[in-house]
Scaffold this motif. Structure first.
Motif, PDB file in Angstrom:
ATOM      1  N   ASP A 137      39.879  49.039  20.283  1.00 18.94           N
ATOM      2  CA  ASP A 137      38.298  49.341  20.950  1.00 18.94           C
ATOM      3  C   ASP A 137      37.615  49.419  20.379  1.00 18.94           C
ATOM      4  O   ASP A 137      36.403  48.800  20.491  1.00 18.94           O
ATOM      5  CB  ASP A 137      38.067  50.529  22.263  1.00 18.94           C
ATOM      6  N   ARG A 140      36.745  46.193  18.716  1.00 17.53           N
ATOM      7  CA  ARG A 140      36.214  44.940  19.448  1.00 17.53           C
ATOM      8  C   ARG A 140      34.835  45.973  19.986  1.00 17.53           C
ATOM      9  O   ARG A 140      33.887  45.564  20.626  1.00 17.53           O
ATOM     10  CB  ARG A 140      37.066  45.204  20.821  1.00 17.53           C
ATOM     11  N   ARG A 141      34.240  46.816  19.233  1.00 17.78           N
ATOM     12  CA  ARG A 141      32.883  47.779  19.539  1.00 17.78           C
ATOM     13  C   ARG A 141      32.568  47.932  21.124  1.00 17.78           C
ATOM     14  O   ARG A 141      31.901  47.760  21.886  1.00 17.78           O
ATOM     15  CB  ARG A 141      31.700  46.681  18.542  1.00 17.78           C
ATOM     16  N   ARG A 142      34.347  48.695  21.750  1.00 17.18           N
ATOM     17  CA  ARG A 142      33.638  48.706  22.802  1.00 17.18           C
ATOM     18  C   ARG A 142      33.949  50.123  23.329  1.00 17.18           C
ATOM     19  O   ARG A 142      34.829  50.980  23.305  1.00 17.18           O
ATOM     20  CB  ARG A 142      34.598  47.965  23.338  1.00 17.18           C
ATOM     21  N   ARG A 144      34.649  52.421  26.538  1.00 14.54           N
ATOM     22  CA  ARG A 144      35.694  51.972  27.314  1.00 14.54           C
ATOM     23  C   ARG A 144      36.762  53.294  27.627  1.00 14.54           C
ATOM     24  O   ARG A 144      36.632  54.205  27.052  1.00 14.54           O
ATOM     25  CB  ARG A 144      36.738  50.975  27.350  1.00 14.54           C
ATOM     26  N   ALA A 167      27.883  54.315  22.642  1.00 13.96           N
ATOM     27  CA  ALA A 167      27.629  53.059  22.883  1.00 13.96           C
ATOM     28  C   ALA A 167      25.865  53.008  21.628  1.00 13.96           C
ATOM     29  O   ALA A 167      25.859  51.885  20.346  1.00 13.96           O
ATOM     30  CB  ALA A 167      26.909  52.169  23.498  1.00 13.96           C
ATOM     31  N   MET A 172      28.219  50.095  19.791  1.00 14.04           N
ATOM     32  CA  MET A 172      28.873  49.533  20.544  1.00 14.04           C
ATOM     33  C   MET A 172      28.613  48.678  22.146  1.00 14.04           C
ATOM     34  O   MET A 172      27.085  49.302  22.413  1.00 14.04           O
ATOM     35  CB  MET A 172      29.822  50.672  20.403  1.00 14.04           C
ATOM     36  N   GLU A 173      29.313  48.193  22.772  1.00 14.62           N
ATOM     37  CA  GLU A 173      29.083  47.789  24.244  1.00 14.62           C
ATOM     38  C   GLU A 173      29.684  48.686  24.792  1.00 14.62           C
ATOM     39  O   GLU A 173      30.681  48.499  24.749  1.00 14.62           O
ATOM     40  CB  GLU A 173      28.998  46.649  24.320  1.00 14.62           C
ATOM     41  N   ILE A 174      29.642  49.075  26.418  1.00 15.50           N
ATOM     42  CA  ILE A 174      29.949  49.510  26.994  1.00 15.50           C
ATOM     43  C   ILE A 174      30.494  48.158  27.674  1.00 15.50           C
ATOM     44  O   ILE A 174      29.959  47.515  28.224  1.00 15.50           O
ATOM     45  CB  ILE A 174      28.866  50.481  28.579  1.00 15.50           C
ATOM     46  N   ASP A 175      32.407  48.370  27.609  1.00 13.22           N
ATOM     47  CA  ASP A 175      32.494  47.692  28.452  1.00 13.22           C
ATOM     48  C   ASP A 175      32.254  47.538  30.113  1.00 13.22           C
ATOM     49  O   ASP A 175      31.566  48.121  30.575  1.00 13.22           O
ATOM     50  CB  ASP A 175      34.186  47.514  28.408  1.00 13.22           C
ATOM     51  N   THR A 178      33.844  50.124  32.532  1.00 12.51           N
ATOM     52  CA  THR A 178      32.972  51.136  32.854  1.00 12.51           C
ATOM     53  C   THR A 178      31.656  51.878  33.318  1.00 12.51           C
ATOM     54  O   THR A 178      31.253  52.686  33.875  1.00 12.51           O
ATOM     55  CB  THR A 178      32.818  51.694  31.442  1.00 12.51           C
ATOM     56  N   ARG A 179      30.851  50.243  32.766  1.00  9.25           N
ATOM     57  CA  ARG A 179      29.476  50.172  33.083  1.00  9.25           C
ATOM     58  C   ARG A 179      29.153  50.224  34.592  1.00  9.25           C
ATOM     59  O   ARG A 179      28.442  50.535  34.948  1.00  9.25           O
ATOM     60  CB  ARG A 179      28.935  48.775  32.287  1.00  9.25           C
TER      61      ARG A 179
END
Length: 466
Positions: A137, A140-142, A144, A167, A172-175, A178-179
């Protein structure tokens, strides 16, 4: 970090395993500096204290013995060591989990919030223990959640704010699952104390892209438990002809337009908070008369509700109250008007000018260019006229006692306008601050007979009204 090896040797000789865990491992993988470290061990709290002392630790304190955590200083950094544990929440509305110490590293990692924080590293070998693919993760810059996101947010609803903050901090991004769980669980944030929410809000505001994170806080339904007043900004437009110019969009651009300084970013976030309450349409144009004063009062209430300290609250509310002053500047301001501005804004000048520059947002480049030029000119004049704090030291040649003796009158409301008039002449360069004789003559000429309304102070030459 040589002391980590010493800690590992001492604990292992005592028959205990010990690992670097959580954000400390994550930051190592990302190449981020981490002066404070988190460790997890099979040793119980009373053993941890003794073993840390043997490892060379100083200032050893049990900061949460019920949770199995002991902290120690090693050089300039702090090390927090926690016994392996599992925890659960018997009451879904409680923030007081039941804790059970254990011997399993995996069980300890299972209770953590996000996979990027559920990684351990063997101190001796460097081997990573990563049961939930946290390293993947990170790559993947995630962000989770560990396991079922709804369960993690039920355990501690503040984790929803933390996901947004991480994030932002880690780019990063929130997957997606999870979002979605944050949106579904947002209402649970109401059970979290104002102090804990404030701590996460501060970290969001000091991140590189606070506007993006604040948009997530709003879009995912958390804002109504943080600063619900912001929601009204989205429904308030700055221009009757265009619904695209909503106050919230402008506000978020201003927040990103100032540097990462907490009072300044809070002031940027709240500078137009008074607009919904003051919006009026006259002659087809939108006006927000005195919104800065209404906003200052609202900012004080909001920051008090979030338990901000008094100094921060006072600074932010002052910046909100004064934020229109710089943008009212025009070239026809006299030097006296600039000196009055300097006295009014005091030590807030630097932050106000930065806030004013960020507050100039428009889709028309010429408007931005002209606005920035005005602020730059005001700043230059302030530096010239306010050098060495001379303006702050300017005083009326006569004080209240002088005026009472001169005019043979008792104390009363007549004194203040006379003093302000004399000070105004000093600020305008029309009266020397040491010329008591001329000041006395002016005071005698302007003094109203006893019982009449006191004289009004001189207006600010060239200054526009707000």
């Amino acid at each position: 970090m040589d002391f980590l090896g010493d800690i590992a040797i001492v604990f292992e000789r005592a028959g205990h395993s010990i690992y670097l865990v959580g954000g400390s491992v994550r930051d190592r993988i990302l190449g981020r500096a981490a002066p404070d470290l988190d460790l997890a061990t099979s040793a119980l709290p009373e053993e941890i204290s003794r073993l840390l002392r043997q490892s060379g630790g100083k200032a050893i304190v049990e900061i949460g013995s019920a949770f199995g955590t002991v902290c120690a200083r090693f050089g300039d950094g702090q090390v927090d060591v926690t016994t392996f544990r599992s925890e659960w929440y018997p009451d879904p509305h409680s923030r007081h989990p039941q804790v059970q110490f254990g011997t399993s590293l995996r069980q300890d990692l299972e209770r953590r919030d996000f996979t990027i924080n559920a990684i351990a590293q063997d101190i001796s070998s460097g081997h990573l223990i990563d049961p939930f693919d946290g390293v993947g993760d990170i790559a993947r810059r995630r962000v989770r959640a560990v396991g079922r996101a709804e369960d993690r947010f039920c355990e501690d609803p503040l984790r929803m704010m933390r996901a947004i903050r991480l994030a932002a901090q880690l780019d990063m991004e929130i997957d997606a699952p999870t979002r979605s769980a944050i949106a579904a669980s947002a209402g649970r944030l109401q059970f979290i104390s104002a102090e804990r929410i404030r701590a996460e809000l501060e970290k969001i505001l000091l991140s590189e892209d606070p506007a993006g994170s604040l948009a997530d806080v709003i879009d995912l339904g958390l804002c109504r438990f943080v600063i619900p007043e912001l929601l009204e900004l989205a429904e308030t437009d700055n221009d009757e002809r265009s619904r695209q110019k909503d106050v919230l969009s402008h506000t978020l651009r201003v927040v990103n337009g100032v540097r990462a300084h907490l009072p300044l970013r809070l002031a940027a976030l709240l500078h137009d908070i008074g607009k919904p309450a003051t919006r009026r349409v006259r002659g087809g144009k939108v006006h927000f008369f005195r919104h800065e004063l209404v906003g200052a009062r609202m900012a004080r209430r909001i920051l008090g509700r979030l338990r901000f300290d008094r100094a921060t609250t006072e600074e932010v509310s002052s910046l909100v109250a004064l934020h229109m002053r710089s943008n009212l500047y025009s070239r026809d301001w006299t030097d006296g008007a600039v000196r009055r501005y300097l006295r009014e804004v005091g030590g807030h000048r630097e932050l106000l000018l930065e806030l004013s520059r960020a507050d100039i947002t428009s889709y028309r480049h010429r408007k931005i260019r002209d606005g920035l030029a005005r602020v730059a000119e005001l700043e230059a004049r302030c530096e010239r006229l306010g050098a060495d704090g001379v303006v702050a030291r300017m005083r009326s040649p006569l004080d209240g006692n002088d005026l009472m003796e001169l005019l043979d009158r008792p104390p009363g409301p007549w004194i203040k306008p006379l003093k302000e008039h004399l000070l105004g002449l000093v600020l305008d360069g029309q009266l020397d601050p040491d010329d008591r004789e001329r000041a006395a003559a002016i005071a005698v000429e302007l003094a109203a007979p006893e019982g009449d309304p006191p004289v009004a102070p001189a207006p600010v030459g060239g200054e526009k009204s707000g």
